[in-house]
Scaffold this active site. Structure first.
Site, short mmCIF file in Angstrom:
data_model
loop_
_atom_site.label_atom_id
_atom_site.label_comp_id
_atom_site.label_asym_id
_atom_site.label_seq_id
_atom_site.Cartn_x
_atom_site.Cartn_y
_atom_site.Cartn_z
N LEU A 65 0.62 63.36 54.27
CA LEU A 65 -0.42 64.17 54.88
C LEU A 65 -1.79 63.52 54.79
CD1 LEU A 65 0.60 67.75 53.65
CD2 LEU A 65 1.13 66.65 55.82
N ASP A 66 -1.90 62.44 54.01
CA ASP A 66 -3.19 61.79 53.79
C ASP A 66 -3.67 61.15 55.10
OD1 ASP A 66 -5.37 60.24 52.98
OD2 ASP A 66 -4.51 59.92 51.00
#
EC number: 5.4.99.25
Length: 333
Positions: A65-66
């Protein structure tokens, strides 16, 4: 890959198809594409863009998700989303730029990198999508590529689920300088490599060529069949008669096997394939290759995830009483 024949079998080409010869519409709903993800959007956003771009109902991804992470991002198209967890089995590789908040001696930096090789303890960061409980992850390799002042460029090969931002934070704390992750590029994501990643614009152009001109050549170069993303798994090839039972979740029996890959053990995930090379399911072997070859009857693989939809191959297994909740078994010939 070396396959050992347990029983010579032929396949009926009236059912199923060669994965690399599927029609383009089927490929788009049962395929995958490796995107060269830019910095900024999350993997969720990139997968959503691909879904909308190709007019699909769903798409999944094998990334983090970064939003700062760039590089190889495998995106599962349509029904291929069920394969995403399997992509997390192999290690991942990253090139990371770490920035120290204070000066440090070279020998101290080298010692810290050695200290963080092997099994490490990590607690996921606050923004993680998982429970923040302490867990063990393995760093298989970590190599310093370049040091420029307080900037350290390094490559690491690590277990899937390792948080590189947290790894950098922890190394900086151990070094006594503190540090943060400045840039991160994923060079290997499971069975996928950076060199095969494509830009979103190239995917869109290829899709437009197909929709407007009927030319599917470029789109086929970018979109791969789901089997392409399962090449890292060892295989068991089954007879046509066993396929539909496995598609309904039945345990694979010895009598359904045609070929087995050499060196298969009970501590790994195995791919069940048809004689045409289609992925049917993945499972846990209940015995090794040698024992599977010797046994004539009995269960040999417990199915953990079905990939192929039922009904593609003919149903050749026992009918049961409607109150019988057990899994289907093949008819005995």
């Amino acid at each position: 890959m070396e396959l050992i024949v347990k029983e010579e079998s032929k396949t009926d080409y009236n059912y199923g198809s060669d994965p690399y010869n599927r029609d383009i519409k089927t490929l788009l709903n049962t395929g995958l594409v490796v995107i060269d993800k830019p910095s900024g959007p999350t993997s969720h956003e990139v997968a959503a863009w691909v879904r909308n771009m190709l007019n699909l109902v769903k798409a999944g991804h094998g990334g983090t998700l970064d939003p700062k992470v760039t590089g190889a991002l495998p995106v599962a198209l349509g029904n291929t989303t069920k394969c995403v967890p399997i992509w997390h089995i192999p290690p991942k590789e990253y090139v990371c730029l770490m920035h120290l908040h204070d000066d440090a001696e070279l020998v101290d930096i080298e010692n810290i990198f050695k200290e963080f090789t092997g099994r490490i303890h990590q607690r996921p960061p606050l923004k993680a999508a998982v429970k923040r409980s302490l867990r063990i992850r393995k760093i298989y390799e970590i190599e310093i590529l370049e040091i420029d002042g307080r900037d350290i460029l390094f490559r690491t090969k690590c277990q899937s689920g390792t948080y590189l931002r947290k790894l950098v934070d922890d190394m900086g704390e151990a070094l006594g300088t503190s540090a943060h992750m400045q840039e991160l590029r994923r060079t290997i994501s499971g069975p996928f490599y950076e060199k095969e990643a494509v830009y979103l614009q190239d995917l869109l152009d290829a899709y437009i060529f197909w929709k407007e001109d009927g030319n599917e050549e470029e789109l086929r170069k970018l979109v791969k069949p789901l089997e392409y993303g399962l090449q890292h798994l060892k295989k068991i090839i089954v007879k046509d008669s066993a396929v539909d039972a496995v598609c309904h979740g039945a345990t694979l029996y010895s009598s359904g096997i045609s070929k087995i890959e050499k060196g298969l053990g009970t501590d790994e995930v195995v791919l069940i394939e048809t004689l045409k090379g289609e992925a049917v399911a993945v499972g846990k072997p209940l015995m090794n290759t040698k024992d599977m070859l010797k046994t004539e009857e009995g269960e040999v693989v417990e199915i953990t995830r079905v990939i192929m939809e039922p009904g593609i191959y003919p149903r050749i297994w026992k009918k049961r009483n409607k109150n019988d909740k057990s899994k289907p078994e093949l008819k005995k010939k």
